[in-house]
Design a protein around this motif. Sequence first.
Motif, PDB file in Angstrom:
ATOM      1  N   UNK A  41     -91.705 -48.215 -61.099  1.00  0.00           N
ATOM      2  CA  UNK A  41     -91.085 -49.242 -60.268  1.00  0.00           C
ATOM      3  C   UNK A  41     -90.728 -50.440 -61.136  1.00  0.00           C
ATOM      4  N   UNK A  42     -89.620 -51.093 -60.797  1.00  0.00           N
ATOM      5  CA  UNK A  42     -89.196 -52.337 -61.444  1.00  0.00           C
ATOM      6  C   UNK A  42     -89.002 -52.184 -62.949  1.00  0.00           C
ATOM      7  N   UNK A  43     -88.690 -50.974 -63.367  1.00  0.00           N
ATOM      8  CA  UNK A  43     -88.416 -50.705 -64.778  1.00  0.00           C
ATOM      9  C   UNK A  43     -87.166 -49.844 -64.842  1.00  0.00           C
ATOM     10  N   UNK A  44     -86.134 -50.355 -65.488  1.00  0.00           N
ATOM     11  CA  UNK A  44     -84.908 -49.568 -65.577  1.00  0.00           C
ATOM     12  C   UNK A  44     -84.367 -49.484 -67.000  1.00  0.00           C
ATOM     13  N   UNK A  45     -84.994 -50.209 -67.936  1.00  0.00           N
ATOM     14  CA  UNK A  45     -84.504 -50.151 -69.316  1.00  0.00           C
ATOM     15  C   UNK A  45     -85.130 -48.972 -70.049  1.00  0.00           C
ATOM     16  N   UNK A  66     -81.474 -48.473 -60.104  1.00  0.00           N
ATOM     17  CA  UNK A  66     -80.318 -48.671 -60.972  1.00  0.00           C
ATOM     18  C   UNK A  66     -80.640 -49.794 -61.958  1.00  0.00           C
ATOM     19  N   UNK A  67     -80.073 -49.736 -63.166  1.00  0.00           N
ATOM     20  CA  UNK A  67     -80.349 -50.804 -64.136  1.00  0.00           C
ATOM     21  C   UNK A  67     -79.931 -52.170 -63.590  1.00  0.00           C
ATOM     22  N   UNK A  68     -80.817 -53.127 -63.730  1.00  0.00           N
ATOM     23  CA  UNK A  68     -80.551 -54.508 -63.313  1.00  0.00           C
ATOM     24  C   UNK A  68     -81.571 -55.399 -63.988  1.00  0.00           C
ATOM     25  N   UNK A  69     -81.438 -56.687 -63.811  1.00  0.00           N
ATOM     26  CA  UNK A  69     -82.331 -57.656 -64.443  1.00  0.00           C
ATOM     27  C   UNK A  69     -83.679 -57.737 -63.747  1.00  0.00           C
ATOM     28  N   UNK A  70     -84.438 -58.745 -64.146  1.00  0.00           N
ATOM     29  CA  UNK A  70     -85.736 -58.986 -63.520  1.00  0.00           C
ATOM     30  C   UNK A  70     -85.542 -59.400 -62.061  1.00  0.00           C
ATOM     31  N   UNK A  71     -86.542 -59.116 -61.236  1.00  0.00           N
ATOM     32  CA  UNK A  71     -86.447 -59.360 -59.796  1.00  0.00           C
ATOM     33  C   UNK A  71     -86.026 -60.789 -59.483  1.00  0.00           C
ATOM     34  N   UNK A  79     -80.957 -57.518 -54.481  1.00  0.00           N
ATOM     35  CA  UNK A  79     -82.293 -57.267 -53.925  1.00  0.00           C
ATOM     36  C   UNK A  79     -82.227 -56.237 -52.800  1.00  0.00           C
ATOM     37  N   UNK A  80     -81.170 -56.273 -52.010  1.00  0.00           N
ATOM     38  CA  UNK A  80     -80.996 -55.276 -50.939  1.00  0.00           C
ATOM     39  C   UNK A  80     -80.790 -53.885 -51.537  1.00  0.00           C
ATOM     40  N   UNK A  81     -80.015 -53.797 -52.612  1.00  0.00           N
ATOM     41  CA  UNK A  81     -79.820 -52.510 -53.300  1.00  0.00           C
ATOM     42  C   UNK A  81     -81.137 -52.014 -53.881  1.00  0.00           C
ATOM     43  N   UNK A  82     -81.893 -52.935 -54.469  1.00  0.00           N
ATOM     44  CA  UNK A  82     -83.191 -52.573 -55.037  1.00  0.00           C
ATOM     45  C   UNK A  82     -84.112 -52.041 -53.945  1.00  0.00           C
ATOM     46  N   UNK A  83     -84.092 -52.666 -52.774  1.00  0.00           N
ATOM     47  CA  UNK A  83     -84.931 -52.194 -51.665  1.00  0.00           C
ATOM     48  C   UNK A  83     -84.564 -50.763 -51.290  1.00  0.00           C
ATOM     49  N   UNK A  84     -83.273 -50.448 -51.276  1.00  0.00           N
ATOM     50  CA  UNK A  84     -82.837 -49.074 -50.999  1.00  0.00           C
ATOM     51  C   UNK A  84     -83.398 -48.106 -52.039  1.00  0.00           C
ATOM     52  N   UNK A  85     -83.344 -48.508 -53.315  1.00  0.00           N
ATOM     53  CA  UNK A  85     -83.859 -47.658 -54.394  1.00  0.00           C
ATOM     54  C   UNK A  85     -85.364 -47.449 -54.244  1.00  0.00           C
TER      55      UNK A  85
END
Length: 177
Positions: A41-45, A66-71, A79-85
């Motif tokens: 979780x919360x790791x995409x790199x 999906x790759x993105x920055x820190x929360x 954040x909505x996309x992250x919640x879906x993931x």
Amino acid sequence: MKLQTGLIHIYTGDGKGKTTAAIGQGLRASGNDLSVYMVQFLKSSNTGELRALEKVENFSIFRFERPRGFFWTLSDEEKAELQEDIDKAMEFISSVITNSDCDVLILDEIMGAISNNLVCSEELASLLKSKPEAMEIILTGRNAPENLIEISDYVSVITPLKHPFESGIPARKGIEY
């Protein structure tokens, strides 16, 4: 080999090494012919452990984000996309537990997902209580909630006494990531 009794572990605290400890436990299990799934979780790199663990039999890593920055740098839309993931990851975890798909399940940085209100600790606790008897589950991340600590069998708090970041040394490839 199959486990007769699977237990629940937590690696928490502000110190370095929670993921490393979980991976070490996973490597030990894999070396004894147990199947290991690690959901991050919360790791995409891209990290060194990803490349190394690709070579290990019986050790699979799953990432749904999906790759993105820190929360804290994300827009409301991100954040909505992250919640879906995260929701997809939790559905996967539920399926893995329901179907006994592995012997050891590592939920890496799940505490960060809880701290950011992306995962409900009560729902996770309920899911953990439904785990198969023979499945070992390892949770990592800072700030483990009390309800998860209560249902766990092992709880290790990793506390830093000294860290090179305090001296201005940035994270180093191959050591911190």
